[in-house]
Design a protein around this motif. Structure first.
Motif, PDB file in Angstrom:
ATOM      1  N   LEU A 103      48.511  50.838  -9.639  1.00 15.71           N
ATOM      2  CA  LEU A 103      48.030  49.520  -9.217  1.00 15.71           C
ATOM      3  C   LEU A 103      47.173  49.567  -7.957  1.00 15.71           C
ATOM      4  CD1 LEU A 103      51.164  47.232  -9.783  1.00 15.71           C
ATOM      5  CD2 LEU A 103      49.076  47.314 -11.144  1.00 15.71           C
ATOM      6  N   GLY A 104      47.399  50.586  -7.126  1.00 17.07           N
ATOM      7  CA  GLY A 104      46.663  50.654  -5.873  1.00 17.07           C
ATOM      8  C   GLY A 104      47.079  49.512  -4.953  1.00 17.07           C
ATOM      9  N   PRO A 105      46.112  48.853  -4.262  1.00 15.61           N
ATOM     10  CA  PRO A 105      46.436  47.764  -3.319  1.00 15.61           C
ATOM     11  C   PRO A 105      47.191  46.607  -3.960  1.00 15.61           C
ATOM     12  CG  PRO A 105      44.164  48.483  -3.047  1.00 15.61           C
ATOM     13  CD  PRO A 105      44.675  49.152  -4.290  1.00 15.61           C
ATOM     14  N   LYS A 106      47.007  46.406  -5.275  1.00 14.27           N
ATOM     15  CA  LYS A 106      47.657  45.282  -5.948  1.00 14.27           C
ATOM     16  C   LYS A 106      49.181  45.444  -6.026  1.00 14.27           C
ATOM     17  CE  LYS A 106      44.696  42.486  -8.853  1.00 14.27           C
ATOM     18  NZ  LYS A 106      44.546  41.888 -10.193  1.00 14.27           N
ATOM     19  N   ILE A 146      53.088  42.447  -6.209  1.00 17.89           N
ATOM     20  CA  ILE A 146      54.158  42.238  -7.193  1.00 17.89           C
ATOM     21  C   ILE A 146      55.456  41.881  -6.475  1.00 17.89           C
ATOM     22  CG2 ILE A 146      53.061  43.760  -8.874  1.00 17.89           C
ATOM     23  CD1 ILE A 146      55.127  45.861  -8.298  1.00 17.89           C
ATOM     24  N   SER A 147      56.215  41.018  -7.100  1.00 19.54           N
ATOM     25  CA  SER A 147      57.436  40.490  -6.492  1.00 19.54           C
ATOM     26  C   SER A 147      58.606  41.461  -6.661  1.00 19.54           C
ATOM     27  CB  SER A 147      57.797  39.156  -7.141  1.00 19.54           C
ATOM     28  OG  SER A 147      58.112  39.351  -8.518  1.00 19.54           O
ATOM     29  N   HIS A 153      47.132  46.225 -17.570  1.00 17.55           N
ATOM     30  CA  HIS A 153      47.340  44.823 -17.971  1.00 17.55           C
ATOM     31  C   HIS A 153      47.468  43.938 -16.737  1.00 17.55           C
ATOM     32  CE1 HIS A 153      49.287  41.309 -19.803  1.00 17.55           C
ATOM     33  NE2 HIS A 153      48.910  41.768 -20.985  1.00 17.55           N
ATOM     34  N   TYR A 154      48.236  44.409 -15.745  1.00 19.13           N
ATOM     35  CA  TYR A 154      48.444  43.624 -14.525  1.00 19.13           C
ATOM     36  C   TYR A 154      47.152  43.530 -13.701  1.00 19.13           C
ATOM     37  CZ  TYR A 154      50.640  41.796 -10.303  1.00 19.13           C
ATOM     38  OH  TYR A 154      50.973  41.004  -9.239  1.00 19.13           O
ATOM     39  N   ASN A 155      46.444  44.643 -13.585  1.00 17.94           N
ATOM     40  CA  ASN A 155      45.187  44.627 -12.825  1.00 17.94           C
ATOM     41  C   ASN A 155      44.156  43.692 -13.441  1.00 17.94           C
ATOM     42  OD1 ASN A 155      45.433  46.251 -10.505  1.00 17.94           O
ATOM     43  ND2 ASN A 155      45.293  48.134 -11.711  1.00 17.94           N
ATOM     44  N   THR A 156      44.234  43.549 -14.759  1.00 16.25           N
ATOM     45  CA  THR A 156      43.255  42.715 -15.465  1.00 16.25           C
ATOM     46  C   THR A 156      43.654  41.248 -15.493  1.00 16.25           C
ATOM     47  OG1 THR A 156      42.745  44.625 -16.885  1.00 16.25           O
ATOM     48  CG2 THR A 156      41.958  42.461 -17.628  1.00 16.25           C
ATOM     49  N   LEU A 157      44.946  40.991 -15.785  1.00 16.53           N
ATOM     50  CA  LEU A 157      45.398  39.616 -16.018  1.00 16.53           C
ATOM     51  C   LEU A 157      46.371  39.106 -14.958  1.00 16.53           C
ATOM     52  CD1 LEU A 157      45.999  39.936 -19.874  1.00 16.53           C
ATOM     53  CD2 LEU A 157      43.981  39.027 -18.718  1.00 16.53           C
TER      54      LEU A 157
END
Length: 391
Positions: free
Chosen positions: A251-254, A258-259, A284-288
């Protein structure tokens, strides 16, 4: 490259000294001086050529993200094995990173300046796989190149070859591979000449080869030739400590977004697709900005991976599989297992590779499908068609 060196006129030379024998008596020596700079230039040129052809390993042990004791022990053993030329068998479920480990072994070995060649043995039909591995002489068969073809074993000479999905090769190729392991020799298709090779062999599989040997699907003597040193990569569900470090890398910085509940969800999910599925979830998370729905609707039994991840029972899963096979059954070929699994995921049915194999085996025993090798794929039978149309 020769190890001994000497300086002459300000130039570093490597020296090779070879005895001249006559009737077991040393009559003298011949000595070869090789300019160190010339050898280094040849190495650099060869490396660029290998990279251009894709015959190189990209990954190192430092690229394997892990904190779990299981992976630490696996990598520790792999580092030790890398410094030898022994044959290595890497086992583990689909998506655990077997090729990543194989590339790391090559790059840590003394063969790291030579080619690394990888081939998926399950992705090609038998005839094509044979010509890819062993090469062929001019005019060996219709469509053969006039100049012949160098096989992958020869292309990997001096380096390493990875035979991925080794458990899927045919009995004929098993016998040919056995000779390669025993004699370190290959024979091109259409040739009567043996060619010596100096290639390290790493094999990988997600199958239980001991079980395949007991069933008669895999040669016992070949298994023992391959099973010199075995490295097993544990599935992700058995090393949950690695899940969050891996998702953080993907995910990198993202990752900071996430909770805690998402982290708990990620850590509790069974990941039947292992690291590959985890990486897909990160994409999927990085995109949506949300994780896939399968994570919020996990399999009913958390003790087993590879079960359907929704409320569908096994009978409806079998029915869905039969329908997909029927839709993809043609005169000369059916559907491959990977394509079948992809279509199941589009339908919201998440099933592990080993579980899918078991379902297909059960359907074949019931006479509902036939499983072929290579491109022939899996096809539905008349009995299978009747079973679907009766519903």
């Amino acid at each position: 490259m020769p190890k001994d060196g000497t300086m002459l006129n300000g130039i570093q030379y490597f020296i090779e000294k070879t005895p001249i024998m006559l009737l077991d008596e040393v009559m003298g020596y011949y000595i070869v001086f090789q300019n160190e700079k010339d050898l280094r230039d040849i190495e650099i040129t060869a490396k660029k050529l290998f990279e251009k052809k894709g015959l190189y390993a990209k990954y190192n042990f430092s690229d394997i993200i892990h904190v779990s004791p299981a992976m630490k022990e696996c990598i520790k053993t792999a580092r030790t094995v890398s410094l030898t030329d022994h044959t290595v068998l890497i086992t583990g479920e689909s998506g655990t990173g077997k090729e990543l480990l194989a590339q790391s072994i090559h790059n840590y070995s003394q063969r790291n300046k030579m080619p690394f060649v990888a081939i998926n043995c399950a992705a090609l039909p038998e005839s094509l796989l044979e010509s890819e591995l062993f090469g062929y002489e001019s005019g060996s068969f219709t469509g053969a190149k006039k100049s012949g073809k160098l096989g992958l074993f020869e292309q990997a000479n001096g380096g390493t070859i990875l035979l991925d999905e080794i458990g899927d090769i045919s009995p004929h190729l098993q016998s040919r591979l056995l000779r390669v392991l025993q004699e370190r020799q290959i024979m091109r298709i259409g040739s009567d000449r043996m060619i010596n090779i100096d290639t390290r062999i790493i094999a990988a599989t997600n199958r239980d080869l001991v079980s395949e040997v007991d069933k008669g699907n895999f040669r016992r003597d070949l298994y023992y030739r391959l099973n010199v040193i075995t490295l097993r990569i544990e599935p992700l569900r058995n090393r949950r400590e690695d899940i969050l470090p891996l998702i953080s890398n993907f995910l990198g910085p993202k990752y900071n977004q996430i909770s805690d509940s998402d982290k708990k969800l990620l850590s509790s999910y069974n990941w039947p697709g292992n690291v590959r599925e985890l990486e897909n979830a990160a994409i999927h998370y990085n995109t949506l900005s949300a994780f896939p729905g399968c994570l919020t609707n996990p399999p009913h039994s958390s003790s087993e991976a590879g079960k359907a991840s929704n409320s569908t029972d096994i009978l409806s899963v079998e029915s869905s599989i039969l329908k997909i096979i029927m839709e993809n059954t043609q005169l000369y070929h059916g559907i491959g297992r990977m394509q079948l699994n992809t279509q199941l995921k589009f339908m919201g049915i998440h099933i592990g590779d080993s579980s899918l194999r078991n379902v297909l085996q059960d359907l074949q025993e019931k006479g509902l499908i036939t499983k072929g090798k290579g491109r022939s794929g899996t096809k539905i039978t008349e009995v299978g068609i009747r079973k679907i149309t009766e519903k």
